[in-house]
Design a protein around this motif. Sequence first.
Motif, PDB file in Angstrom:
ATOM      1  N   TRP A   1       0.843  -1.205   0.000  1.00 47.36           N
ATOM      2  CA  TRP A   1       0.000   0.000   0.000  1.00 47.36           C
ATOM      3  C   TRP A   1       0.875   1.251   0.000  1.00 47.36           C
ATOM      4  O   TRP A   1       0.628   2.189  -0.752  1.00 47.36           O
ATOM      5  CB  TRP A   1      -0.931  -0.020   1.204  1.00 47.36           C
ATOM      6  N   ARG A   2       1.898   1.259   0.817  1.00 47.54           N
ATOM      7  CA  ARG A   2       2.792   2.428   0.883  1.00 47.54           C
ATOM      8  C   ARG A   2       3.548   2.622  -0.428  1.00 47.54           C
ATOM      9  O   ARG A   2       3.799   3.758  -0.837  1.00 47.54           O
ATOM     10  CB  ARG A   2       3.735   2.304   2.066  1.00 47.54           C
ATOM     11  N   ASP A   3       3.879   1.536  -1.099  1.00 43.68           N
ATOM     12  CA  ASP A   3       4.516   1.645  -2.413  1.00 43.68           C
ATOM     13  C   ASP A   3       3.566   2.284  -3.428  1.00 43.68           C
ATOM     14  O   ASP A   3       3.983   3.113  -4.239  1.00 43.68           O
ATOM     15  CB  ASP A   3       4.961   0.269  -2.927  1.00 43.68           C
ATOM     16  N   VAL A   4       2.289   1.897  -3.376  1.00 39.14           N
ATOM     17  CA  VAL A   4       1.288   2.496  -4.267  1.00 39.14           C
ATOM     18  C   VAL A   4       1.179   3.992  -4.003  1.00 39.14           C
ATOM     19  O   VAL A   4       1.164   4.809  -4.931  1.00 39.14           O
ATOM     20  CB  VAL A   4      -0.090   1.798  -4.106  1.00 39.14           C
ATOM     21  N   LEU A   5       1.100   4.366  -2.723  1.00 39.20           N
ATOM     22  CA  LEU A   5       1.009   5.787  -2.367  1.00 39.20           C
ATOM     23  C   LEU A   5       2.241   6.565  -2.833  1.00 39.20           C
ATOM     24  O   LEU A   5       2.120   7.689  -3.339  1.00 39.20           O
ATOM     25  CB  LEU A   5       0.825   5.951  -0.859  1.00 39.20           C
TER      26      LEU A   5
ATOM     27  N   THR B   1       4.413  10.311  -9.229  1.00 39.36           N
ATOM     28  CA  THR B   1       3.818  10.539 -10.542  1.00 39.36           C
ATOM     29  C   THR B   1       3.086  11.868 -10.577  1.00 39.36           C
ATOM     30  O   THR B   1       3.215  12.632 -11.546  1.00 39.36           O
ATOM     31  CB  THR B   1       2.880   9.374 -10.920  1.00 39.36           C
ATOM     32  N   THR B   2       2.340  12.179  -9.535  1.00 42.92           N
ATOM     33  CA  THR B   2       1.627  13.459  -9.474  1.00 42.92           C
ATOM     34  C   THR B   2       2.607  14.624  -9.507  1.00 42.92           C
ATOM     35  O   THR B   2       2.371  15.609 -10.223  1.00 42.92           O
ATOM     36  CB  THR B   2       0.737  13.522  -8.222  1.00 42.92           C
TER      37      THR B   2
END
Length: 132
Positions: free
Chosen positions: A14-18, A24-25
């Motif tokens: 989950w932290r990798d996704v965040l 990216t943003t």
Amino acid sequence: MAANKSERALVEEWRDVLALHARTTCELDRALQPHGLGASDFEVLDVLAEGASEDGPASWRVQELAGRVHLSQSALSRLVARLEKDGLVVRGMCPEDRRGVQVRLTGKGLDRHAEAKPLQREVLTRMLDRDS
């Protein structure tokens, strides 16, 4: 112990996704800044542009647009107000339900989207391509 390790792995994923989303943003904001856009601004223009046809730009209700761009209605309303001030979108009353508000791209908005789209897609390719 196995459940605890599995839970840690889930939290790490989950932290990798965040972290990927944040990186990216930031990259999108940096790339789109010369066009006077941020990542969320472009996302709204992109959704509106996807609905465009030969008949002209499509209109989206604010509630529907909020679900597509993953912003609260209040955050989206502020963003749309900025885009409208810049002449990129127009807002109007929904003909089916006068309480609803519709948003539509202007010609200037379509042009800005077309100019920025290659940069946005390049950033997405670079940041999200897992094959490289």
